[in-house]
Design a protein around this motif. Structure first.
Motif, PDB file in Angstrom:
ATOM      1  N   MET A   1      54.916  69.307 -11.030  1.00 55.61           N
ATOM      2  CA  MET A   1      55.391  67.974 -11.325  1.00 55.61           C
ATOM      3  C   MET A   1      54.611  66.934 -10.525  1.00 55.61           C
ATOM      4  SD  MET A   1      57.306  66.050 -13.064  1.00 55.61           S
ATOM      5  CE  MET A   1      58.483  67.197 -13.787  1.00 55.61           C
ATOM      6  N   MET A   2      54.360  67.211  -9.234  1.00 54.30           N
ATOM      7  CA  MET A   2      53.589  66.278  -8.412  1.00 54.30           C
ATOM      8  C   MET A   2      52.184  66.108  -8.964  1.00 54.30           C
ATOM      9  SD  MET A   2      54.679  66.888  -4.450  1.00 54.30           S
ATOM     10  CE  MET A   2      54.407  68.655  -4.431  1.00 54.30           C
ATOM     11  N   ALA A   3      51.599  67.209  -9.480  1.00 49.36           N
ATOM     12  CA  ALA A   3      50.252  67.122 -10.040  1.00 49.36           C
ATOM     13  C   ALA A   3      50.242  66.223 -11.262  1.00 49.36           C
ATOM     14  CB  ALA A   3      49.742  68.514 -10.399  1.00 49.36           C
ATOM     15  N   VAL A   4      51.273  66.349 -12.099  1.00 51.81           N
ATOM     16  CA  VAL A   4      51.373  65.505 -13.295  1.00 51.81           C
ATOM     17  C   VAL A   4      51.550  64.045 -12.893  1.00 51.81           C
ATOM     18  CG1 VAL A   4      52.803  64.951 -15.285  1.00 51.81           C
ATOM     19  CG2 VAL A   4      52.259  67.327 -14.780  1.00 51.81           C
ATOM     20  N   GLN A   5      52.448  63.798 -11.937  1.00 45.95           N
ATOM     21  CA  GLN A   5      52.690  62.435 -11.491  1.00 45.95           C
ATOM     22  C   GLN A   5      51.444  61.831 -10.864  1.00 45.95           C
ATOM     23  OE1 GLN A   5      55.970  63.178  -8.922  1.00 45.95           O
ATOM     24  NE2 GLN A   5      57.512  62.976 -10.521  1.00 45.95           N
ATOM     25  N   ASP A   6      50.732  62.628 -10.079  1.00 46.85           N
ATOM     26  CA  ASP A   6      49.528  62.152  -9.408  1.00 46.85           C
ATOM     27  C   ASP A   6      48.470  61.774 -10.436  1.00 46.85           C
ATOM     28  OD1 ASP A   6      48.153  61.876  -6.736  1.00 46.85           O
ATOM     29  OD2 ASP A   6      46.727  63.148  -7.798  1.00 46.85           O
ATOM     30  N   ALA A   7      48.325  62.608 -11.473  1.00 47.77           N
ATOM     31  CA  ALA A   7      47.339  62.315 -12.518  1.00 47.77           C
ATOM     32  C   ALA A   7      47.714  61.044 -13.264  1.00 47.77           C
ATOM     33  CB  ALA A   7      47.230  63.498 -13.473  1.00 47.77           C
ATOM     34  N   ALA A   8      49.032  60.874 -13.497  1.00 51.61           N
ATOM     35  CA  ALA A   8      49.484  59.702 -14.238  1.00 51.61           C
ATOM     36  C   ALA A   8      49.266  58.418 -13.439  1.00 51.61           C
ATOM     37  CB  ALA A   8      50.962  59.851 -14.595  1.00 51.61           C
TER      38      ALA A   8
ATOM     39  N   THR B   1      44.949  65.097  -7.183  1.00 53.82           N
ATOM     40  CA  THR B   1      44.519  66.305  -7.879  1.00 53.82           C
ATOM     41  C   THR B   1      43.055  66.141  -8.297  1.00 53.82           C
ATOM     42  OG1 THR B   1      45.404  65.376  -9.936  1.00 53.82           O
ATOM     43  CG2 THR B   1      46.804  66.900  -8.730  1.00 53.82           C
ATOM     44  N   VAL B   2      42.443  67.230  -8.740  1.00 46.68           N
ATOM     45  CA  VAL B   2      41.036  67.196  -9.138  1.00 46.68           C
ATOM     46  C   VAL B   2      40.829  66.257 -10.315  1.00 46.68           C
ATOM     47  CG1 VAL B   2      40.460  69.495  -8.282  1.00 46.68           C
ATOM     48  CG2 VAL B   2      41.424  69.248 -10.577  1.00 46.68           C
TER      49      VAL B   2
ATOM     50  N   VAL C   1      47.137  77.485  -4.306  1.00 49.94           N
ATOM     51  CA  VAL C   1      46.196  76.428  -3.911  1.00 49.94           C
ATOM     52  C   VAL C   1      45.564  75.793  -5.152  1.00 49.94           C
ATOM     53  CG1 VAL C   1      44.005  75.968  -2.745  1.00 49.94           C
ATOM     54  CG2 VAL C   1      45.732  77.404  -1.638  1.00 49.94           C
ATOM     55  N   LEU C   2      45.146  76.614  -6.094  1.00 52.13           N
ATOM     56  CA  LEU C   2      44.522  76.092  -7.310  1.00 52.13           C
ATOM     57  C   LEU C   2      45.512  75.260  -8.126  1.00 52.13           C
ATOM     58  CD1 LEU C   2      42.513  79.292  -8.263  1.00 52.13           C
ATOM     59  CD2 LEU C   2      41.523  77.104  -7.579  1.00 52.13           C
ATOM     60  N   GLU C   3      46.763  75.692  -8.179  1.00 51.17           N
ATOM     61  CA  GLU C   3      47.791  74.911  -8.869  1.00 51.17           C
ATOM     62  C   GLU C   3      48.010  73.576  -8.169  1.00 51.17           C
ATOM     63  OE1 GLU C   3      50.353  78.765 -10.517  1.00 51.17           O
ATOM     64  OE2 GLU C   3      50.915  77.764  -8.639  1.00 51.17           O
ATOM     65  N   PHE C   4      48.067  73.597  -6.850  1.00 50.17           N
ATOM     66  CA  PHE C   4      48.253  72.360  -6.098  1.00 50.17           C
ATOM     67  C   PHE C   4      47.099  71.389  -6.346  1.00 50.17           C
ATOM     68  CE2 PHE C   4      47.508  69.757  -2.322  1.00 50.17           C
ATOM     69  CZ  PHE C   4      48.750  69.157  -2.159  1.00 50.17           C
ATOM     70  N   LYS C   5      45.906  71.932  -6.461  1.00 51.95           N
ATOM     71  CA  LYS C   5      44.740  71.081  -6.703  1.00 51.95           C
ATOM     72  C   LYS C   5      44.745  70.477  -8.107  1.00 51.95           C
ATOM     73  CE  LYS C   5      41.458  70.692  -4.485  1.00 51.95           C
ATOM     74  NZ  LYS C   5      41.064  69.596  -3.565  1.00 51.95           N
TER      75      LYS C   5
ATOM     76  N   GLY D   1      53.738  76.552   2.473  1.00 56.20           N
ATOM     77  CA  GLY D   1      54.116  76.764   1.078  1.00 56.20           C
ATOM     78  C   GLY D   1      52.961  77.261   0.237  1.00 56.20           C
ATOM     79  N   LEU D   2      51.756  76.763   0.502  1.00 53.17           N
ATOM     80  CA  LEU D   2      50.578  77.214  -0.236  1.00 53.17           C
ATOM     81  C   LEU D   2      50.232  78.663   0.095  1.00 53.17           C
ATOM     82  CD1 LEU D   2      48.341  74.024   0.014  1.00 53.17           C
ATOM     83  CD2 LEU D   2      49.604  74.838  -1.981  1.00 53.17           C
ATOM     84  N   LEU D   3      50.673  79.140   1.250  1.00 62.45           N
ATOM     85  CA  LEU D   3      50.500  80.550   1.599  1.00 62.45           C
ATOM     86  C   LEU D   3      51.609  81.417   1.007  1.00 62.45           C
ATOM     87  CD1 LEU D   3      49.609  80.204   5.394  1.00 62.45           C
ATOM     88  CD2 LEU D   3      48.007  80.600   3.509  1.00 62.45           C
TER      89      LEU D   3
END
Length: 648
Positions: free
Chosen positions: A32-39, A163-164, A200-204, A638-640
């Motif tokens: 959700m954070m990745a989507v929000q960040d992209a938006a 995000t990337v 990690v890849l999902e977070f990115k 959390g990423l670990l």
């Protein structure tokens, strides 16, 4: 495909000194954070990879100082080896000395004149310093740190990291146990490392497909089905279609024993060999009874695998060998159409380039046996083809594929990748990467086994870690601690196993030691979990004293002491750490950053009082820095795949 949904061990605390386990929302929150960040786009302030920024400055300065022929030269920018040297060190002058016909220090002097202009263009860095024979030390300006940290304060859950710009679809192939066999210590590293890299890849911001390439197909199933029909007719009848009698239970351990007995029978009894081979033919031909028995046996194994994945909080999507079975004949046809197949003593093979066999001849990569049967090598080629095929064409649409397996499979995957490239089975531009890891050893440096010499079952290993964590917890807790020991011990025990693995360079062998991984000193999960709880406790005390941390975005960090500056600089390094994990796939880099961050915070707290600060602005600033450190630790853990405890 069956999705293995998994609970997490995230902890939330009730009032007083108590703790309770929460079901996970971490992974869905990351998405959700990745989507929000992209938006949100580029309007948000962002915490960036400042090492890349410095590398860009050096690249520009090199061209300006010495001409366009130095465009694209490796800038050799690394993190500074000691805090007193600054934040980054550039060693390019040393490498260019001979090429330019100048002394390294003269190269550094001429480069620094142009580099300083680049570094100071946005006011982030001091002038670089020339040290020794020609090293360039680069340091953040102390007065620039608050502005840079504002991005993290505005978005503490992501520490201000975007995000990337371009998301990739990444397949991560990991864990891969075998049906009718229990998961053992050999599956530990693949499962833990693969999950961490996926997180990690999902977070990115990448679209990650977590695939479990289980061993669920092959001649062994004809052998097992035949033996079970003889020895366990009641169970086999109970799993047949249309059965309406009482259920007949079968544990995976029992199934494993029957598998061993079936294998012995197969090796010793020619008549049984014939029966088993006939059963394989029926299974591969789609015989309903055989397929039903096979599916039921697979499901029994999945139920037990699920227990392990629940404990580890690992999510996977199954793509077993059987999934690729319908594609194998097509792979052979494709290889023939590309004129790559040659005869190898009756078998069909693709000969590898640049690889010699033991006798000094060409090395074959056999894809079909002389009797027409297929091999693991064929399945792996089919998997590459399917995973790189576009999603609209029954493929995964992957642009990057990671295979997380032991280092001993390196030559196998080299061959898979070479043949896939030669045959055009992998689309152009797709990255095929083997992510190798070393062995888990006993404390004696030998293969990790039980006292009886058997392979250690993964469930037994995890259970023992939880038991020992509970014992250690009981020794340390005081009478006024009100916690659920079972839940907290499970969180700490599982985390200890994970962190001990991830904190090591994955390509190295490591010695498994419960005592070391559960220690409260050093770079261990218990230490990191206690460090996080301590920082959170400090923030709670500040809030109880009237410090308002409810809206971090409104706060400002003020840098007034060396300890504050060192902690701030450490927090700024997280984006480059995650970029390195994303690219090089070494989780221990993140573990190292977490441990160093906890050390920097300890130094800060010992020298920079919060509630007793000299003025309100300093108190707010230090409380904000402490809270931001807690957010960073929680994010990194959390990423670990490691939960955090608010109180211990």
């Amino acid at each position: 495909m069956a999705r293995l949904g998994l609970p997490a061990l995230m902890l939330a605390l009730t009032a007083g000194r108590s703790a309770a386990l929460l079901r996970p929302t971490w992974r869905s929150s990351v998405r959700m954070m990745a989507v929000q960040d992209a938006a949100a786009g580029a309007e948000k302030p962002a915490l960036l990879n400042w090492r890349k920024k410095v590398e860009g400055c050096v690249s520009t300065a090199l061209v300006e100082a010495f001409g366009p022929e130095l465009e694209g030269v490796n800038t050799l920018v690394t993190p500074a080896t000691k805090p007193e040297f600054g934040d980054y060190q550039c060693n390019v002058a040393m490498s260019l000395s001979k090429r330019l016909g100048m002394k390294p220090r003269d190269v550094a002097t001429q480069l620094s004149e142009k580099l300083n202009a680049e570094l100071q263009a946005d006011g982030l860095f001091d002038e670089c310093e020339i040290a020794g024979p020609g090293f360039l030390n680069i340091k953040f300006r102390n007065d620039a740190l608050p502005g840079v940290l504002s991005a993290a304060l505005a978005d503490p859950k992501r520490m201000g990291m975007p995000t990337v710009a371009t998301s990739d679809r990444v397949v991560v192939d990991f864990s891969s146990p075998n049906i009718a066999k229990e998961m053992h210590v050999g599956h530990l590293r693949s499962t833990i490392i693969g999950d961490c890299l996926s997180r990690v890849l999902e977070f990115k911001g990448h679209d990650v497909v977590r695939l479990n390439h289980v061993g669920d197909w092959g001649t062994q199933f004809g052998m097992l089905i035949s033996y079970m029909k003889e020895q366990q007719p009641e169970f086999m009848a109970s799993i047949a279609e249309g059965y309406d009698g009482p259920p007949v239970d079968m544990e995976l351990g029992d199934l494993v024993d029957f598998y061993r007995q079936a294998k012995k029978r197969f090796d010793d009894d020619e008549a049984f060999q014939t029966t088993a081979r006939e059963a394989v033919v029926k299974l591969q031909a789609g015989d309903a009874e055989s397929r039903g028995a096979w599916a039921a046996l697979c499901e029994k194994s999945r139920e037990q695998f699920q227990v392990i994945y629940d404990l580890l909080d690992v999510e996977l999507e199954e793509r077993g060998e059987s999934f690729y079975n319908p594609l194998l004949a097509g792979v052979i046809s494709h290889l023939e159409s590309e004129s790559l197949l040659e005869d190898c003593e009756g078998s069909k093979a693709v000969y590898l380039d640049g690889v010699e066999s033991r006798d000094g001849g060409r090395q074959p990569y056999i894809v079909q046996k002389s009797d027409g049967g297929f091999l693991y090598s064929t399945t792996d080629l089919a998997a590459v083809q399917q995973r790189t095929r576009p999603q609209g064409e029954d493929g995964e649409g992957a642009g990057r594929i990671l295979y997380v397996t032991d280092v001993g499979q390196g030559s196998h995957f080299d061959a898979v990748f070479q043949v896939a490239r030669k045959a055009g089975l992998a689309a152009d531009g797709v990255s095929l990467e083997h992510v190798p890891f070393g062995l888990v050893q006993g404390e004696d440096g030998k293969k990790f086994k039980t006292r009886s010499g058997d392979t250690v079952k993964l469930k037994d290993l995890l259970d023992e870690a939880v038991v020992r964590a509970k014992e250690a917890l009981a020794e340390r807790r005081s009478d006024d601690d009100v916690i659920d020991e079972d839940e907290v011990a499970q969180a700490i025990g599982i985390a200890a196993v994970k962190y001990a693995d991830l904190s090591m360079n994955r390509e190295s062998n490591y010695k498994f030691s419960y005592n070391k991984m559960l220690a409260l000193q050093g770079n261990t999960a218990p230490y990191m979990m206690y460090a996080y709880a301590r920082v959170r406790g400090i923030s709670r005390k500040a809030e109880a004293a009237g410090v308002d941390l409810s809206n971090m975005a409104d706060l400002e960090v003020v840098i007034g002491t060396p300890e504050e500056a060192m902690l701030a600089r450490q927090l700024l390094k997280l984006p480059e750490v995650l970029d390195e994990v994303e690219a090089a796939l070494y989780p221990h880099v993140l573990c190292g950053w977490l441990f160093e961050t906890s050390q920097r915070f300890n130094n800060f707290y010992e020298n920079c009082p919060i509630l007793a600060a000299e003025d309100e602005a300093t108190k707010l600033s230090r409380a904000a820095l402490a809270s931001l450190t807690a957010e960073a630790l929680q994010l990194g853990l959390g990423l670990l795949g490691i939960p955090t405890l608010e109180r211990i």
